[in-house]
Design a protein around this motif. Structure first.
Motif, mmCIF file in Angstrom:
data_model
loop_
_atom_site.group_PDB
_atom_site.id
_atom_site.type_symbol
_atom_site.label_atom_id
_atom_site.label_comp_id
_atom_site.label_asym_id
_atom_site.label_seq_id
_atom_site.Cartn_x
_atom_site.Cartn_y
_atom_site.Cartn_z
ATOM 1 N N TYR A 94 47.193 -8.821 -79.591
ATOM 2 C CA TYR A 94 47.072 -10.275 -79.397
ATOM 3 C C TYR A 94 46.119 -10.531 -78.236
ATOM 4 C CZ TYR A 94 48.213 -15.069 -78.107
ATOM 5 O OH TYR A 94 48.136 -16.408 -77.798
ATOM 6 N N SER A 95 45.202 -11.439 -78.440
ATOM 7 C CA SER A 95 44.279 -11.799 -77.363
ATOM 8 C C SER A 95 44.141 -13.314 -77.288
ATOM 9 C CB SER A 95 42.903 -11.157 -77.593
ATOM 10 O OG SER A 95 42.337 -11.612 -78.817
ATOM 11 N N ALA A 96 43.885 -13.804 -76.089
ATOM 12 C CA ALA A 96 43.758 -15.250 -75.876
ATOM 13 C C ALA A 96 42.871 -15.503 -74.667
ATOM 14 C CB ALA A 96 45.135 -15.886 -75.681
ATOM 15 N N ASP A 97 42.179 -16.650 -74.707
ATOM 16 C CA ASP A 97 41.341 -17.091 -73.585
ATOM 17 C C ASP A 97 41.629 -18.559 -73.311
ATOM 18 O OD1 ASP A 97 39.199 -14.796 -73.124
ATOM 19 O OD2 ASP A 97 39.435 -15.031 -75.291
ATOM 20 N N TYR A 98 41.681 -18.907 -72.017
ATOM 21 C CA TYR A 98 41.912 -20.310 -71.677
ATOM 22 C C TYR A 98 41.429 -20.576 -70.262
ATOM 23 C CZ TYR A 98 44.323 -24.734 -70.857
ATOM 24 O OH TYR A 98 44.612 -26.049 -70.553
ATOM 25 N N LYS A 99 40.389 -21.422 -70.176
ATOM 26 C CA LYS A 99 39.880 -21.888 -68.893
ATOM 27 C C LYS A 99 39.648 -20.744 -67.898
ATOM 28 C CE LYS A 99 41.696 -26.595 -69.116
ATOM 29 N NZ LYS A 99 42.518 -27.643 -68.449
ATOM 30 N N GLY A 100 38.955 -19.707 -68.360
ATOM 31 C CA GLY A 100 38.626 -18.585 -67.497
ATOM 32 C C GLY A 100 39.632 -17.452 -67.515
ATOM 33 N N ASP A 102 41.993 -14.681 -69.443
ATOM 34 C CA ASP A 102 42.011 -13.931 -70.695
ATOM 35 C C ASP A 102 43.214 -12.987 -70.701
ATOM 36 O OD1 ASP A 102 40.922 -10.976 -69.935
ATOM 37 O OD2 ASP A 102 39.841 -12.486 -68.767
ATOM 38 N N LEU A 103 43.784 -12.802 -71.884
ATOM 39 C CA LEU A 103 44.981 -11.982 -72.043
ATOM 40 C C LEU A 103 44.823 -11.075 -73.254
ATOM 41 C CD1 LEU A 103 47.994 -11.347 -71.302
ATOM 42 C CD2 LEU A 103 48.611 -13.159 -72.937
ATOM 43 N N LEU A 104 45.182 -9.817 -73.080
ATOM 44 C CA LEU A 104 45.174 -8.861 -74.178
ATOM 45 C C LEU A 104 46.501 -8.105 -74.165
ATOM 46 C CD1 LEU A 104 43.619 -7.399 -76.482
ATOM 47 C CD2 LEU A 104 42.874 -5.743 -74.745
ATOM 48 N N VAL A 105 47.188 -8.074 -75.320
ATOM 49 C CA VAL A 105 48.482 -7.405 -75.438
ATOM 50 C C VAL A 105 48.444 -6.478 -76.652
ATOM 51 C CG1 VAL A 105 50.975 -7.692 -75.755
ATOM 52 C CG2 VAL A 105 49.683 -9.384 -74.423
ATOM 53 N N PHE A 106 48.892 -5.239 -76.459
ATOM 54 C CA PHE A 106 48.945 -4.278 -77.557
ATOM 55 C C PHE A 106 50.348 -3.672 -77.633
ATOM 56 C CE2 PHE A 106 48.133 0.295 -78.911
ATOM 57 C CZ PHE A 106 48.163 -0.008 -80.262
ATOM 58 N N VAL A 107 50.963 -3.792 -78.805
ATOM 59 C CA VAL A 107 52.299 -3.242 -79.063
ATOM 60 C C VAL A 107 52.210 -2.269 -80.229
ATOM 61 C CG1 VAL A 107 54.673 -3.783 -79.741
ATOM 62 C CG2 VAL A 107 53.415 -5.361 -78.266
ATOM 63 N N GLN A 108 52.883 -1.125 -80.137
ATOM 64 C CA GLN A 108 52.902 -0.181 -81.254
ATOM 65 C C GLN A 108 54.264 0.509 -81.308
ATOM 66 O OE1 GLN A 108 53.259 3.393 -79.098
ATOM 67 N NE2 GLN A 108 52.498 3.632 -81.174
ATOM 68 N N GLY A 109 54.532 1.133 -82.463
ATOM 69 C CA GLY A 109 55.816 1.801 -82.590
ATOM 70 C C GLY A 109 56.031 2.392 -83.967
ATOM 71 N N VAL A 110 57.249 2.852 -84.185
ATOM 72 C CA VAL A 110 57.681 3.453 -85.437
ATOM 73 C C VAL A 110 58.918 2.718 -85.910
ATOM 74 C CG1 VAL A 110 58.686 5.525 -86.464
ATOM 75 C CG2 VAL A 110 56.721 5.724 -84.945
ATOM 76 N N GLY A 111 58.898 2.312 -87.179
ATOM 77 C CA GLY A 111 59.978 1.485 -87.687
ATOM 78 C C GLY A 111 61.216 2.253 -88.100
ATOM 79 N N VAL A 180 48.928 -4.191 -71.521
ATOM 80 C CA VAL A 180 48.779 -5.618 -71.241
ATOM 81 C C VAL A 180 47.677 -5.760 -70.194
ATOM 82 C CG1 VAL A 180 49.841 -7.712 -70.326
ATOM 83 C CG2 VAL A 180 51.197 -6.148 -71.716
ATOM 84 N N GLN A 181 46.765 -6.670 -70.433
ATOM 85 C CA GLN A 181 45.726 -6.930 -69.443
ATOM 86 C C GLN A 181 45.536 -8.436 -69.297
ATOM 87 O OE1 GLN A 181 41.009 -6.195 -69.239
ATOM 88 N NE2 GLN A 181 42.207 -4.282 -69.097
ATOM 89 N N LEU A 182 45.584 -8.883 -68.058
ATOM 90 C CA LEU A 182 45.391 -10.293 -67.725
ATOM 91 C C LEU A 182 44.232 -10.396 -66.748
ATOM 92 C CD1 LEU A 182 46.344 -13.271 -67.806
ATOM 93 C CD2 LEU A 182 47.815 -12.732 -65.849
#
Length: 257
Positions: A94-100, A102-111, A180-182
Motif C-alpha cells: 500500500y502506498s499513499a502521498d499527501y501534501k509532501g 508519503d507512506l509505503l506499507v508491505f505485508v506478507q505471509g502464509v495462509g 513500513v516507510q514514512l
C-alpha cells in the motif's frame, strides 16, 4: 503425488515423512495423540508403546491412538498427519502521498501451513544442552495437569514423548509487517533557498510486527519455514535452531542538489 509407480517411501528421523500416491510429497507420517496421561490407572489401562520398556510410561506422558485396536502402539498405528508446504502465500503493498508526506506499507505471509517442531524445540536440555524455551516451563506436573507440554524428562525417559506425532505439529500460518516507510519532502520553496532541488526525510522499519501461533513457542515462522523445513528436503521439521529475523529501524535523508 498422482503416480509413484507402485513405490512408497518412508524417511525417518525426528519427523518421519512419507511419499504415498494420492498424498502431498513428503507428508508428515506419525502417531495421532489423545492428550496426556493423568494417572497411573490411565497408563495401565492404555495401549502399550512398543518403542519403550514396560513400565516406562508415566503420568504426564503422551497417550497415542491405537489405530488397529490391538492394545499395542507400533508402526502399524501411524497416520498421514499433514504436510509442510504452504497452501497459499500472500503479499500486499500500500502506498499513499499527501501534501509532501508519503507512506509505503508491505505485508506478507502464509495462509495455511503445518510445521513440525523437533529437537530442543520439543525436549528441554536436548542432547544435554542447556536449551530451555519458554514453552518448556508449562510442563505437566501433578499440580499443573493442564500443562501444554509433557512431564520434564531427559535422555531415554523422553523416548515415548519424542515419537513423531501430531502433538508436535504446529500451525505455521503467519502475517508479517515486513516494511513500513514514512517520509516527508520539504516544499521546493524552502529547499531552493539552500540550492537543493529536493530534500526528503524518512523513517522506515522492517519486521515490525508478526501475527503467528509460533510466537508463543519462540519460533520465527518465516525463518523456520525456509531454512530448516522446506529448504532442506521438504519437512524434516524445525528445532528453532536458527537466528530470527531482526527488527530494523532506520532514519534517512534524501538530498538532490
Amino acid at each position: 503425488m498422482t503416480d509413484t509407480k507402485g513405490v512408497e517411501t518412508i524417511r525417518g528421523g525426528d519427523a518421519t515423512n512419507i511419499i504415498r500416491e494420492g498424498f502431498p510429497i513428503n507428508s508428515y507420517y506419525g502417531y495421532r495423540t489423545a492428550g496426556l496421561y493423568q494417572t497411573l490407572e490411565e497408563v495401565n489401562a492404555g495401549p502399550k508403546p512398543s518403542f519403550v520398556a514396560p513400565g516406562t510410561v508415566r503420568p504426564g506422558d503422551i497417550r497415542y491412538v491405537d489405530r488397529n485396536g490391538d492394545g499395542v502402539i507400533n508402526q502399524d498405528d501411524r497416520f498421514i498427519l499433514d504436510n509442510p508446504f504452504p497452501r497459499y502465500t500472500f503479499g500486499a503493498t500500500y502506498s499513499a502521498d499527501y501534501k509532501g508526506f508519503d507512506l509505503l506499507v508491505f505485508v506478507q505471509g502464509v495462509g495455511k501451513r503445518s510445521l513440525y517442531i523437533r529437537g530442543e524445540g520439543v525436549e528441554a536440555f536436548h542432547n544435554n544442552w542447556e536449551n530451555v524455551y519458554q514453552q518448556h516451563l508449562d510442563r505437566w506436573t501433578p499440580t499443573n495437569p493442564d500443562g501444554d507440554y509433557p512431564r520434564l524428562t531427559i535422555g531415554t525417559a523422553s523416548t515415548n514423548n519424542n515419537q513423531g506425532s501430531d502433538y508436535w505439529l504446529q500451525n505455521g500460518a503467519y502475517a508479517r509487517l515486513k516494511n513500513v516507510q514514512l517520509g516527508y519532502t520539504l516544499p521546493a520553496t524552502l529547499t531552493k533557498r539552500a540550492a537543493i532541488q529536493r530534500l526528503r526525510i524518512f523513517a522506515s522499519g522492517q519486521d515490525l510486527f508478526t501475527l503467528s501461533h509460533l510466537k508463543k513457542i519462540g519460533f520465527d515462522p518465516e525463518i523456520s519455514e525456509f531454512s530448516e523445513s522446506v529448504g532442506t528436503g521438504g519437512g524434516r521439521g524445525s528445532s528453532g535452531r536458527v537466528y530470527p529475523a531482526v527488527r530494523v529501524m532506520t532514519l534517512g535523508l534524501d538530498i538532490s542538489l
